[in-house]
Motif scaffolding. Sequence first.
Motif, PDB file in Angstrom:
ATOM      1  N   GLN A   1       0.820  -1.205   0.000  1.00 43.25           N
ATOM      2  CA  GLN A   1       0.000   0.000   0.000  1.00 43.25           C
ATOM      3  C   GLN A   1       0.859   1.263   0.000  1.00 43.25           C
ATOM      4  O   GLN A   1       0.587   2.237  -0.706  1.00 43.25           O
ATOM      5  CB  GLN A   1      -0.928  -0.004   1.220  1.00 43.25           C
ATOM      6  N   GLU A   2       1.948   1.217   0.805  1.00 46.30           N
ATOM      7  CA  GLU A   2       2.827   2.390   0.868  1.00 46.30           C
ATOM      8  C   GLU A   2       3.509   2.625  -0.470  1.00 46.30           C
ATOM      9  O   GLU A   2       3.610   3.771  -0.956  1.00 46.30           O
ATOM     10  CB  GLU A   2       3.881   2.185   1.965  1.00 46.30           C
TER      11      GLU A   2
ATOM     12  N   GLN B   1       0.905   4.120  -2.863  1.00 45.66           N
ATOM     13  CA  GLN B   1       0.606   5.519  -2.562  1.00 45.66           C
ATOM     14  C   GLN B   1       1.732   6.437  -3.027  1.00 45.66           C
ATOM     15  O   GLN B   1       1.498   7.516  -3.583  1.00 45.66           O
ATOM     16  CB  GLN B   1       0.367   5.675  -1.064  1.00 45.66           C
TER      17      GLN B   1
END
Length: 505
Positions: free
Chosen positions: A478-479, A482
Amino acid sequence: MAQKPEMNRIAVVSVRDRFYSYPTSGLTPEKLARILRQADDGDIALQMEAFAEMEEKDLKLGSLLQTRKNAVLGLDWEILPADESEEAKRRAELVKKAMEFEGLEDTLLDLLDAIGKGFSVCEIEWMYDQGMVLPKRIPWVDTRRFTFDLEGNMRLITDDNPSGILLPTNKFMIHRYKARSGSSVRGGLLRSCAWMYMFKNYSVKDWMTFLEIFGMPIRVGKYKPGATEHDREVLERAVQAIGSDAAAVISESTLIEFIQTAQKSSDPFRDMIALANAEMAQAILGQTLTSDVGSSGSRALGQTHGEVRQDLLEADCKALAETFRRYLFKPLILFNFGDTRLLPWLKFHYEPPEDLKAQQELYKGLQEMGLKIPENHVYEKFGIPKPKDGEPILAPMQQGGGVTTLSFSERDSIRSPKANPAQEKIDQFIRHAAYASQVPIREMVENLKQVIAKSSSFEELKEKLEGFIEAAPLEPLQETLQQSIFAASLFGRRAVLDEVAEDGL
Protein backbone atom coordinates in the motif's frame (compact mmCIF):
# COMPACT_ATOMS: atom_id res chain seq x y z
CA MET A 1 -29.20 -43.70 -83.87
CA ALA A 2 -29.41 -47.42 -83.19
CA GLN A 3 -32.98 -47.30 -81.88
CA LYS A 4 -35.98 -45.05 -82.01
CA PRO A 5 -38.21 -44.25 -79.04
CA GLU A 6 -41.83 -45.28 -78.74
CA MET A 7 -43.71 -42.01 -79.20
CA ASN A 8 -47.30 -43.20 -78.59
CA ARG A 9 -48.82 -43.26 -75.13
CA ILE A 10 -49.33 -46.84 -73.95
CA ALA A 11 -50.88 -46.47 -70.49
CA VAL A 12 -53.78 -44.35 -71.71
CA VAL A 13 -55.98 -43.09 -68.90
CA SER A 14 -59.18 -45.13 -68.77
CA VAL A 15 -62.61 -44.20 -67.46
CA ARG A 16 -62.45 -47.04 -64.94
CA ASP A 17 -59.44 -45.38 -63.32
CA ARG A 18 -61.86 -42.92 -61.73
CA PHE A 19 -63.89 -45.54 -59.87
CA TYR A 20 -62.92 -46.99 -56.49
CA SER A 21 -64.55 -49.79 -54.51
CA TYR A 22 -63.33 -48.51 -51.09
CA PRO A 23 -62.17 -51.86 -49.73
CA THR A 24 -61.26 -50.48 -46.28
CA SER A 25 -64.89 -49.61 -45.55
CA GLY A 26 -65.97 -52.03 -42.83
CA LEU A 27 -62.49 -53.52 -42.74
CA THR A 28 -62.17 -56.73 -40.71
CA PRO A 29 -59.24 -59.10 -40.18
CA GLU A 30 -60.82 -61.60 -42.57
CA LYS A 31 -61.34 -58.95 -45.25
CA LEU A 32 -57.80 -57.57 -44.89
CA ALA A 33 -56.29 -61.05 -45.09
CA ARG A 34 -58.34 -61.75 -48.22
CA ILE A 35 -57.10 -58.54 -49.88
CA LEU A 36 -53.47 -59.38 -49.12
CA ARG A 37 -53.79 -62.97 -50.34
CA GLN A 38 -55.41 -61.77 -53.53
CA ALA A 39 -52.44 -59.47 -54.13
CA ASP A 40 -50.04 -62.37 -53.54
CA ASP A 41 -51.80 -64.17 -56.39
CA GLY A 42 -51.05 -61.28 -58.76
CA ASP A 43 -54.32 -59.32 -58.58
CA ILE A 44 -53.14 -56.18 -56.76
CA ALA A 45 -56.00 -53.80 -57.57
CA LEU A 46 -57.78 -54.09 -54.20
CA GLN A 47 -54.51 -53.87 -52.26
CA MET A 48 -53.52 -50.69 -54.09
CA GLU A 49 -56.96 -49.21 -53.48
CA ALA A 50 -56.69 -50.09 -49.80
CA PHE A 51 -53.23 -48.53 -49.58
CA ALA A 52 -54.49 -45.32 -51.20
CA GLU A 53 -57.40 -45.17 -48.73
CA MET A 54 -55.12 -45.78 -45.77
CA GLU A 55 -52.88 -42.88 -46.76
CA GLU A 56 -55.92 -40.67 -47.36
CA LYS A 57 -58.04 -41.52 -44.30
CA ASP A 58 -55.35 -41.85 -41.62
CA LEU A 59 -53.90 -38.38 -41.11
CA LYS A 60 -50.97 -39.68 -39.09
CA LEU A 61 -50.03 -42.33 -41.62
CA GLY A 62 -50.32 -39.87 -44.51
CA SER A 63 -48.16 -37.36 -42.66
CA LEU A 64 -45.44 -39.94 -42.00
CA LEU A 65 -45.26 -40.97 -45.64
CA GLN A 66 -45.25 -37.35 -46.75
CA THR A 67 -42.36 -36.65 -44.39
CA ARG A 68 -40.40 -39.57 -45.78
CA LYS A 69 -40.93 -38.35 -49.35
CA ASN A 70 -40.25 -34.69 -48.63
CA ALA A 71 -36.95 -35.60 -46.99
CA VAL A 72 -35.73 -36.58 -50.48
CA LEU A 73 -37.54 -33.87 -52.42
CA GLY A 74 -35.99 -31.16 -50.24
CA LEU A 75 -32.42 -32.14 -51.16
CA ASP A 76 -30.25 -30.54 -53.80
CA TRP A 77 -28.98 -32.78 -56.58
CA GLU A 78 -26.63 -32.66 -59.54
CA ILE A 79 -25.69 -34.68 -62.60
CA LEU A 80 -22.19 -36.13 -62.49
CA PRO A 81 -20.31 -37.49 -65.53
CA ALA A 82 -19.11 -41.08 -65.54
CA ASP A 83 -15.47 -39.92 -65.64
CA GLU A 84 -13.38 -36.86 -66.50
CA SER A 85 -13.27 -37.50 -70.26
CA GLU A 86 -14.77 -34.99 -72.68
CA GLU A 87 -17.19 -37.60 -74.02
CA ALA A 88 -18.51 -38.33 -70.53
CA LYS A 89 -18.96 -34.61 -69.86
CA ARG A 90 -20.81 -34.18 -73.16
CA ARG A 91 -23.24 -36.94 -72.26
CA ALA A 92 -23.72 -35.47 -68.81
CA GLU A 93 -24.65 -32.12 -70.36
CA LEU A 94 -27.33 -33.86 -72.43
CA VAL A 95 -28.78 -35.46 -69.29
CA LYS A 96 -28.80 -32.08 -67.52
CA LYS A 97 -30.85 -30.68 -70.37
CA ALA A 98 -33.17 -33.69 -70.29
CA MET A 99 -33.83 -33.17 -66.56
CA GLU A 100 -35.52 -29.87 -67.37
CA PHE A 101 -38.66 -31.63 -68.57
CA GLU A 102 -42.12 -30.46 -67.48
CA GLY A 103 -43.24 -31.71 -64.06
CA LEU A 104 -39.92 -32.99 -62.72
CA GLU A 105 -40.93 -32.44 -59.08
CA ASP A 106 -44.20 -34.31 -59.66
CA THR A 107 -42.32 -37.23 -61.21
CA LEU A 108 -39.95 -37.43 -58.25
CA LEU A 109 -42.91 -37.47 -55.86
CA ASP A 110 -44.78 -40.05 -57.93
CA LEU A 111 -41.81 -42.41 -58.03
CA LEU A 112 -41.36 -42.09 -54.26
CA ASP A 113 -44.91 -43.45 -53.92
CA ALA A 114 -43.15 -46.82 -54.09
CA ILE A 115 -42.09 -46.36 -50.45
CA GLY A 116 -45.62 -47.12 -49.34
CA LYS A 117 -46.89 -49.36 -52.12
CA GLY A 118 -43.78 -51.32 -53.06
CA PHE A 119 -43.45 -49.99 -56.60
CA SER A 120 -44.42 -46.99 -58.69
CA VAL A 121 -44.46 -46.61 -62.47
CA CYS A 122 -44.23 -43.52 -64.70
CA GLU A 123 -44.46 -43.52 -68.48
CA ILE A 124 -41.91 -41.52 -70.48
CA GLU A 125 -43.38 -39.36 -73.24
CA TRP A 126 -40.47 -38.88 -75.68
CA MET A 127 -40.14 -36.00 -78.11
CA TYR A 128 -37.69 -34.69 -80.74
CA ASP A 129 -36.05 -31.34 -80.05
CA GLN A 130 -33.57 -30.02 -82.65
CA GLY A 131 -32.71 -33.53 -83.72
CA MET A 132 -32.28 -34.82 -80.16
CA VAL A 133 -34.52 -37.24 -78.27
CA LEU A 134 -35.63 -35.76 -74.93
CA PRO A 135 -38.40 -36.52 -72.42
CA LYS A 136 -41.39 -34.23 -72.70
CA ARG A 137 -43.35 -35.44 -69.69
CA ILE A 138 -43.16 -38.47 -67.37
CA PRO A 139 -46.69 -38.88 -65.92
CA TRP A 140 -47.64 -41.36 -63.23
CA VAL A 141 -49.50 -44.56 -64.05
CA ASP A 142 -52.13 -45.80 -61.59
CA THR A 143 -50.76 -48.84 -59.78
CA ARG A 144 -54.16 -50.54 -60.10
CA ARG A 145 -53.45 -50.88 -63.82
CA PHE A 146 -50.77 -53.52 -63.18
CA THR A 147 -50.81 -57.21 -62.43
CA PHE A 148 -48.22 -59.94 -62.04
CA ASP A 149 -48.18 -63.27 -63.88
CA LEU A 150 -47.14 -66.60 -62.41
CA GLU A 151 -43.49 -65.91 -63.22
CA GLY A 152 -43.59 -62.60 -61.36
CA ASN A 153 -43.47 -60.41 -64.48
CA MET A 154 -45.23 -57.06 -64.28
CA ARG A 155 -48.00 -56.55 -66.82
CA LEU A 156 -49.99 -53.49 -67.80
CA ILE A 157 -53.75 -53.96 -68.02
CA THR A 158 -55.27 -52.23 -71.06
CA ASP A 159 -58.75 -52.03 -72.52
CA ASP A 160 -57.70 -54.35 -75.35
CA ASN A 161 -55.90 -56.85 -73.11
CA PRO A 162 -57.47 -57.27 -69.63
CA SER A 163 -54.89 -59.92 -68.73
CA GLY A 164 -52.10 -57.39 -69.24
CA ILE A 165 -49.19 -56.84 -71.60
CA LEU A 166 -45.48 -56.88 -70.86
CA LEU A 167 -44.00 -53.41 -70.50
CA PRO A 168 -41.92 -52.37 -73.51
CA THR A 169 -38.33 -51.38 -72.85
CA ASN A 170 -37.18 -47.74 -72.73
CA LYS A 171 -40.73 -46.53 -72.19
CA PHE A 172 -41.49 -46.81 -68.46
CA MET A 173 -39.67 -45.82 -65.27
CA ILE A 174 -40.21 -48.46 -62.57
CA HIS A 175 -39.14 -47.48 -59.08
CA ARG A 176 -39.16 -50.30 -56.54
CA TYR A 177 -38.89 -50.07 -52.79
CA LYS A 178 -37.68 -53.19 -51.03
CA ALA A 179 -38.45 -53.12 -47.34
CA ARG A 180 -37.74 -56.85 -47.56
CA SER A 181 -36.57 -59.32 -50.18
CA GLY A 182 -39.15 -60.89 -52.42
CA SER A 183 -42.03 -59.69 -54.56
CA SER A 184 -42.61 -55.97 -55.10
CA VAL A 185 -46.21 -56.55 -54.05
CA ARG A 186 -45.06 -57.28 -50.49
CA GLY A 187 -42.20 -54.75 -50.37
CA GLY A 188 -44.08 -51.56 -49.51
CA LEU A 189 -44.30 -50.13 -46.00
CA LEU A 190 -48.08 -49.79 -46.19
CA ARG A 191 -48.33 -53.55 -46.27
CA SER A 192 -46.47 -53.67 -42.94
CA CYS A 193 -48.70 -50.91 -41.54
CA ALA A 194 -51.99 -52.46 -42.74
CA TRP A 195 -52.67 -54.44 -39.57
CA MET A 196 -51.84 -51.53 -37.26
CA TYR A 197 -54.07 -49.34 -39.40
CA MET A 198 -56.95 -51.77 -38.89
CA PHE A 199 -56.39 -52.02 -35.10
CA LYS A 200 -56.21 -48.25 -34.86
CA ASN A 201 -59.41 -47.96 -36.89
CA TYR A 202 -61.17 -50.29 -34.45
CA SER A 203 -59.92 -48.25 -31.49
CA VAL A 204 -61.11 -44.98 -32.98
CA LYS A 205 -64.57 -46.40 -33.66
CA ASP A 206 -64.83 -47.89 -30.16
CA TRP A 207 -63.63 -44.63 -28.63
CA MET A 208 -66.30 -42.66 -30.51
CA THR A 209 -68.95 -45.13 -29.37
CA PHE A 210 -67.68 -44.87 -25.83
CA LEU A 211 -67.79 -41.06 -25.90
CA GLU A 212 -71.34 -41.16 -27.21
CA ILE A 213 -72.65 -43.13 -24.22
CA PHE A 214 -70.07 -41.94 -21.68
CA GLY A 215 -71.81 -40.97 -18.43
CA MET A 216 -75.28 -42.02 -19.59
CA PRO A 217 -77.12 -44.33 -17.13
CA ILE A 218 -78.36 -47.72 -18.22
CA ARG A 219 -82.16 -47.82 -18.60
CA VAL A 220 -83.78 -50.96 -17.27
CA GLY A 221 -87.52 -51.55 -17.80
CA LYS A 222 -89.40 -53.80 -15.39
CA TYR A 223 -92.89 -55.21 -15.83
CA LYS A 224 -95.07 -57.22 -13.50
CA PRO A 225 -95.80 -60.88 -14.12
CA GLY A 226 -99.31 -60.10 -15.27
CA ALA A 227 -98.30 -57.55 -17.90
CA THR A 228 -99.67 -58.07 -21.37
CA GLU A 229 -97.66 -58.39 -24.57
CA HIS A 230 -98.77 -54.90 -25.55
CA ASP A 231 -97.45 -53.47 -22.24
CA ARG A 232 -94.07 -55.11 -22.76
CA GLU A 233 -93.75 -53.71 -26.29
CA VAL A 234 -94.65 -50.21 -25.09
CA LEU A 235 -92.10 -50.53 -22.28
CA GLU A 236 -89.35 -51.61 -24.70
CA ARG A 237 -90.03 -48.68 -27.03
CA ALA A 238 -90.06 -46.31 -24.07
CA VAL A 239 -86.66 -47.56 -22.81
CA GLN A 240 -85.18 -47.10 -26.26
CA ALA A 241 -86.68 -43.66 -26.80
CA ILE A 242 -85.92 -42.20 -23.40
CA GLY A 243 -82.19 -42.05 -24.23
CA SER A 244 -82.75 -39.34 -26.83
CA ASP A 245 -86.19 -37.93 -26.02
CA ALA A 246 -85.83 -37.97 -22.22
CA ALA A 247 -89.61 -38.68 -22.06
CA ALA A 248 -91.88 -41.72 -22.28
CA VAL A 249 -95.42 -42.79 -21.53
CA ILE A 250 -95.85 -46.17 -19.83
CA SER A 251 -98.59 -47.91 -17.87
CA GLU A 252 -98.74 -48.02 -14.09
CA SER A 253 -97.93 -51.73 -14.09
CA THR A 254 -94.40 -51.13 -15.53
CA LEU A 255 -91.31 -49.44 -14.16
CA ILE A 256 -88.12 -47.88 -15.60
CA GLU A 257 -84.96 -47.70 -13.47
CA PHE A 258 -81.73 -45.79 -14.22
CA ILE A 259 -78.49 -47.52 -13.24
CA GLN A 260 -75.49 -45.19 -13.16
CA THR A 261 -72.45 -46.60 -14.98
CA ALA A 262 -68.96 -46.51 -13.55
CA GLN A 263 -66.96 -43.50 -14.73
CA LYS A 264 -64.07 -45.30 -16.38
CA SER A 265 -61.22 -43.59 -18.14
CA SER A 266 -60.85 -43.69 -21.92
CA ASP A 267 -57.08 -44.24 -21.69
CA PRO A 268 -57.15 -47.78 -23.21
CA PHE A 269 -58.39 -46.38 -26.51
CA ARG A 270 -55.87 -43.55 -26.43
CA ASP A 271 -53.04 -45.95 -25.59
CA MET A 272 -53.94 -48.28 -28.43
CA ILE A 273 -54.03 -45.40 -30.93
CA ALA A 274 -50.69 -44.09 -29.62
CA LEU A 275 -49.20 -47.57 -29.96
CA ALA A 276 -50.38 -47.86 -33.56
CA ASN A 277 -48.99 -44.40 -34.39
CA ALA A 278 -45.64 -45.25 -32.80
CA GLU A 279 -45.38 -48.55 -34.66
CA MET A 280 -46.17 -46.91 -38.00
CA ALA A 281 -43.68 -44.12 -37.31
CA GLN A 282 -41.02 -46.67 -36.47
CA ALA A 283 -41.66 -48.48 -39.74
CA ILE A 284 -41.72 -45.38 -41.96
CA LEU A 285 -39.30 -42.90 -40.36
CA GLY A 286 -37.09 -45.39 -38.57
CA GLN A 287 -37.70 -43.72 -35.19
CA THR A 288 -40.55 -42.16 -33.21
CA LEU A 289 -39.07 -39.17 -31.33
CA THR A 290 -39.84 -36.61 -34.04
CA SER A 291 -43.40 -37.89 -34.54
CA ASP A 292 -44.57 -38.61 -30.99
CA VAL A 293 -42.87 -37.06 -27.96
CA GLY A 294 -44.03 -38.95 -24.91
CA SER A 295 -42.97 -38.98 -21.29
CA SER A 296 -39.67 -40.63 -22.16
CA GLY A 297 -38.81 -38.36 -25.08
CA SER A 298 -38.14 -34.72 -25.66
CA ARG A 299 -38.13 -32.21 -28.46
CA ALA A 300 -34.37 -31.91 -28.28
CA LEU A 301 -33.99 -35.67 -28.75
CA GLY A 302 -36.35 -35.54 -31.70
CA GLN A 303 -34.33 -32.80 -33.33
CA THR A 304 -31.19 -34.83 -32.79
CA HIS A 305 -32.65 -37.78 -34.65
CA GLY A 306 -33.93 -35.62 -37.49
CA GLU A 307 -37.13 -36.11 -39.44
CA VAL A 308 -36.03 -39.31 -41.16
CA ARG A 309 -33.29 -41.65 -40.02
CA GLN A 310 -30.13 -40.86 -41.98
CA ASP A 311 -29.56 -44.37 -43.32
CA LEU A 312 -33.13 -44.53 -44.65
CA LEU A 313 -32.72 -41.15 -46.34
CA GLU A 314 -29.49 -42.26 -48.00
CA ALA A 315 -31.08 -45.52 -49.15
CA ASP A 316 -34.05 -43.64 -50.68
CA CYS A 317 -31.73 -41.26 -52.53
CA LYS A 318 -29.50 -44.02 -53.88
CA ALA A 319 -32.45 -46.15 -55.02
CA LEU A 320 -34.12 -43.20 -56.76
CA ALA A 321 -30.83 -42.22 -58.44
CA GLU A 322 -30.39 -45.78 -59.71
CA THR A 323 -33.95 -45.76 -61.11
CA PHE A 324 -33.24 -42.58 -63.09
CA ARG A 325 -29.93 -43.93 -64.35
CA ARG A 326 -31.43 -47.24 -65.45
CA TYR A 327 -34.79 -46.20 -66.87
CA LEU A 328 -34.17 -42.62 -68.10
CA PHE A 329 -30.46 -41.91 -68.57
CA LYS A 330 -29.72 -45.23 -70.26
CA PRO A 331 -32.37 -44.97 -73.05
CA LEU A 332 -31.64 -41.25 -73.39
CA ILE A 333 -27.96 -41.94 -74.13
CA LEU A 334 -28.89 -44.90 -76.34
CA PHE A 335 -31.28 -42.86 -78.53
CA ASN A 336 -28.86 -39.95 -78.95
CA PHE A 337 -25.44 -41.65 -79.02
CA GLY A 338 -26.23 -45.19 -80.18
CA ASP A 339 -24.68 -46.92 -77.15
CA THR A 340 -25.01 -46.99 -73.38
CA ARG A 341 -21.43 -46.25 -72.36
CA LEU A 342 -20.43 -43.55 -69.87
CA LEU A 343 -23.81 -43.19 -68.23
CA PRO A 344 -23.99 -40.11 -65.97
CA TRP A 345 -25.00 -40.29 -62.32
CA LEU A 346 -27.72 -38.53 -60.36
CA LYS A 347 -26.21 -37.42 -57.06
CA PHE A 348 -28.41 -36.28 -54.15
CA HIS A 349 -26.65 -34.21 -51.48
CA TYR A 350 -27.98 -36.13 -48.51
CA GLU A 351 -24.95 -35.61 -46.28
CA PRO A 352 -25.91 -34.07 -42.91
CA PRO A 353 -24.65 -30.50 -42.38
CA GLU A 354 -21.35 -30.23 -40.57
CA ASP A 355 -20.96 -28.52 -37.22
CA LEU A 356 -18.79 -25.60 -38.34
CA LYS A 357 -18.12 -24.50 -34.77
CA ALA A 358 -16.72 -27.92 -33.90
CA GLN A 359 -14.69 -27.88 -37.11
CA GLN A 360 -13.31 -24.48 -36.17
CA GLU A 361 -12.15 -25.78 -32.78
CA LEU A 362 -10.61 -28.81 -34.48
CA TYR A 363 -8.61 -26.75 -36.95
CA LYS A 364 -7.55 -24.36 -34.20
CA GLY A 365 -6.28 -27.27 -32.10
CA LEU A 366 -4.41 -28.78 -35.04
CA GLN A 367 -2.78 -25.45 -35.77
CA GLU A 368 -1.69 -25.05 -32.15
CA MET A 369 -0.14 -28.52 -32.35
CA GLY A 370 2.03 -27.28 -35.20
CA LEU A 371 0.24 -29.07 -38.05
CA LYS A 372 0.66 -27.24 -41.35
CA ILE A 373 -2.77 -26.63 -42.89
CA PRO A 374 -3.09 -25.24 -46.45
CA GLU A 375 -4.86 -21.91 -46.51
CA ASN A 376 -6.94 -22.78 -49.59
CA HIS A 377 -8.24 -25.90 -47.84
CA VAL A 378 -9.58 -23.83 -44.93
CA TYR A 379 -11.34 -21.41 -47.29
CA GLU A 380 -13.00 -24.32 -49.14
CA LYS A 381 -13.90 -26.14 -45.91
CA PHE A 382 -15.87 -23.22 -44.49
CA GLY A 383 -17.19 -21.97 -47.84
CA ILE A 384 -15.47 -18.60 -47.57
CA PRO A 385 -14.24 -16.98 -50.82
CA LYS A 386 -10.56 -16.17 -50.79
CA PRO A 387 -9.99 -12.37 -50.87
CA LYS A 388 -8.57 -10.96 -54.05
CA ASP A 389 -5.58 -8.65 -54.25
CA GLY A 390 -6.45 -5.24 -52.83
CA GLU A 391 -9.89 -6.33 -51.63
CA PRO A 392 -10.82 -4.96 -48.16
CA ILE A 393 -10.88 -7.65 -45.47
CA LEU A 394 -12.13 -7.77 -41.91
CA ALA A 395 -9.40 -7.14 -39.36
CA PRO A 396 -8.96 -9.83 -36.71
CA MET A 397 -10.57 -8.92 -33.40
CA GLN A 398 -8.35 -8.48 -30.35
CA GLN A 399 -8.80 -10.73 -27.37
CA GLY A 400 -10.72 -9.30 -24.43
CA GLY A 401 -13.09 -7.11 -26.42
CA GLY A 402 -10.44 -5.33 -28.50
CA VAL A 403 -8.22 -4.22 -25.57
CA THR A 404 -4.58 -5.29 -25.80
CA THR A 405 -2.72 -5.84 -22.51
CA LEU A 406 1.04 -5.25 -22.62
CA SER A 407 3.69 -6.30 -20.13
CA PHE A 408 6.10 -3.79 -18.60
CA SER A 409 8.86 -4.91 -20.95
CA GLU A 410 6.56 -4.46 -23.96
CA ARG A 411 5.57 -1.03 -22.74
CA ASP A 412 9.22 -0.07 -22.25
CA SER A 413 9.91 -1.01 -25.87
CA ILE A 414 7.29 1.48 -27.09
CA ARG A 415 8.55 5.04 -27.34
CA SER A 416 6.67 8.09 -28.46
CA PRO A 417 8.10 9.99 -31.40
CA LYS A 418 8.87 12.94 -29.10
CA ALA A 419 10.54 12.17 -25.78
CA ASN A 420 8.91 13.70 -22.70
CA PRO A 421 11.30 14.15 -19.72
CA ALA A 422 8.44 14.07 -17.20
CA GLN A 423 7.07 10.83 -18.63
CA GLU A 424 10.55 9.27 -18.52
CA LYS A 425 10.81 10.17 -14.83
CA ILE A 426 7.41 8.58 -14.15
CA ASP A 427 8.37 5.39 -16.05
CA GLN A 428 11.63 5.21 -14.12
CA PHE A 429 9.80 5.50 -10.81
CA ILE A 430 7.30 2.82 -11.87
CA ARG A 431 10.11 0.41 -12.63
CA HIS A 432 11.63 1.18 -9.21
CA ALA A 433 8.26 0.56 -7.51
CA ALA A 434 7.77 -2.75 -9.34
CA TYR A 435 11.21 -3.87 -8.27
CA ALA A 436 10.57 -2.83 -4.67
CA SER A 437 7.30 -4.83 -4.63
CA GLN A 438 8.91 -8.10 -5.62
CA VAL A 439 10.08 -9.02 -2.10
CA PRO A 440 6.74 -8.67 -0.24
CA ILE A 441 4.83 -10.28 -3.13
CA ARG A 442 7.23 -13.21 -3.14
CA GLU A 443 6.76 -13.66 0.60
CA MET A 444 2.96 -13.62 0.21
CA VAL A 445 3.11 -16.25 -2.54
CA GLU A 446 5.29 -18.55 -0.42
CA ASN A 447 2.95 -18.19 2.56
CA LEU A 448 -0.05 -18.90 0.29
CA LYS A 449 1.61 -22.11 -0.99
CA GLN A 450 2.06 -23.30 2.57
CA VAL A 451 -1.59 -22.61 3.36
CA ILE A 452 -2.71 -24.64 0.33
CA ALA A 453 -0.35 -27.51 1.12
CA LYS A 454 -1.57 -27.80 4.72
CA SER A 455 -5.28 -27.82 3.76
CA SER A 456 -6.95 -31.24 3.56
CA SER A 457 -10.27 -30.18 2.00
CA PHE A 458 -11.81 -27.43 -0.01
CA GLU A 459 -13.78 -26.13 2.99
CA GLU A 460 -10.66 -25.98 5.14
CA LEU A 461 -8.76 -24.15 2.39
CA LYS A 462 -11.58 -21.64 2.07
CA GLU A 463 -11.47 -20.86 5.81
CA LYS A 464 -7.67 -20.52 5.85
CA LEU A 465 -7.72 -18.25 2.80
CA GLU A 466 -10.16 -15.92 4.49
CA GLY A 467 -7.87 -15.73 7.53
CA PHE A 468 -4.80 -15.35 5.31
CA ILE A 469 -6.31 -12.36 3.50
CA GLU A 470 -7.23 -10.65 6.77
CA ALA A 471 -3.72 -11.19 8.26
CA ALA A 472 -1.74 -10.53 5.05
CA PRO A 473 0.93 -7.78 5.48
CA LEU A 474 -0.34 -5.39 2.84
CA GLU A 475 1.15 -2.22 4.36
CA PRO A 476 4.42 -2.30 2.30
CA LEU A 477 2.49 -2.71 -0.92
CA GLN A 478 0.00 0.00 0.00
CA GLU A 479 2.83 2.39 0.87
CA THR A 480 4.60 1.70 -2.43
CA LEU A 481 1.34 2.22 -4.36
CA GLN A 482 0.61 5.52 -2.56
CA GLN A 483 4.11 6.80 -3.25
CA SER A 484 3.81 5.87 -6.91
CA ILE A 485 0.47 7.68 -7.28
CA PHE A 486 1.77 10.74 -5.43
CA ALA A 487 4.96 10.92 -7.51
CA ALA A 488 3.04 10.46 -10.78
CA SER A 489 0.71 13.28 -9.80
CA LEU A 490 3.60 15.64 -8.98
CA PHE A 491 5.49 14.90 -12.19
CA GLY A 492 2.30 15.30 -14.18
CA ARG A 493 1.50 18.68 -12.67
CA ARG A 494 5.09 19.82 -13.23
CA ALA A 495 4.97 18.76 -16.87
CA VAL A 496 1.75 20.70 -17.45
CA LEU A 497 3.20 23.85 -15.85
CA ASP A 498 6.36 23.55 -17.99
CA GLU A 499 4.29 23.25 -21.18
CA VAL A 500 2.20 26.28 -20.18
CA ALA A 501 5.40 28.29 -19.54
CA GLU A 502 6.88 27.27 -22.90
CA ASP A 503 3.71 28.33 -24.74
CA GLY A 504 3.72 31.69 -22.92
CA LEU A 505 0.25 31.26 -21.50
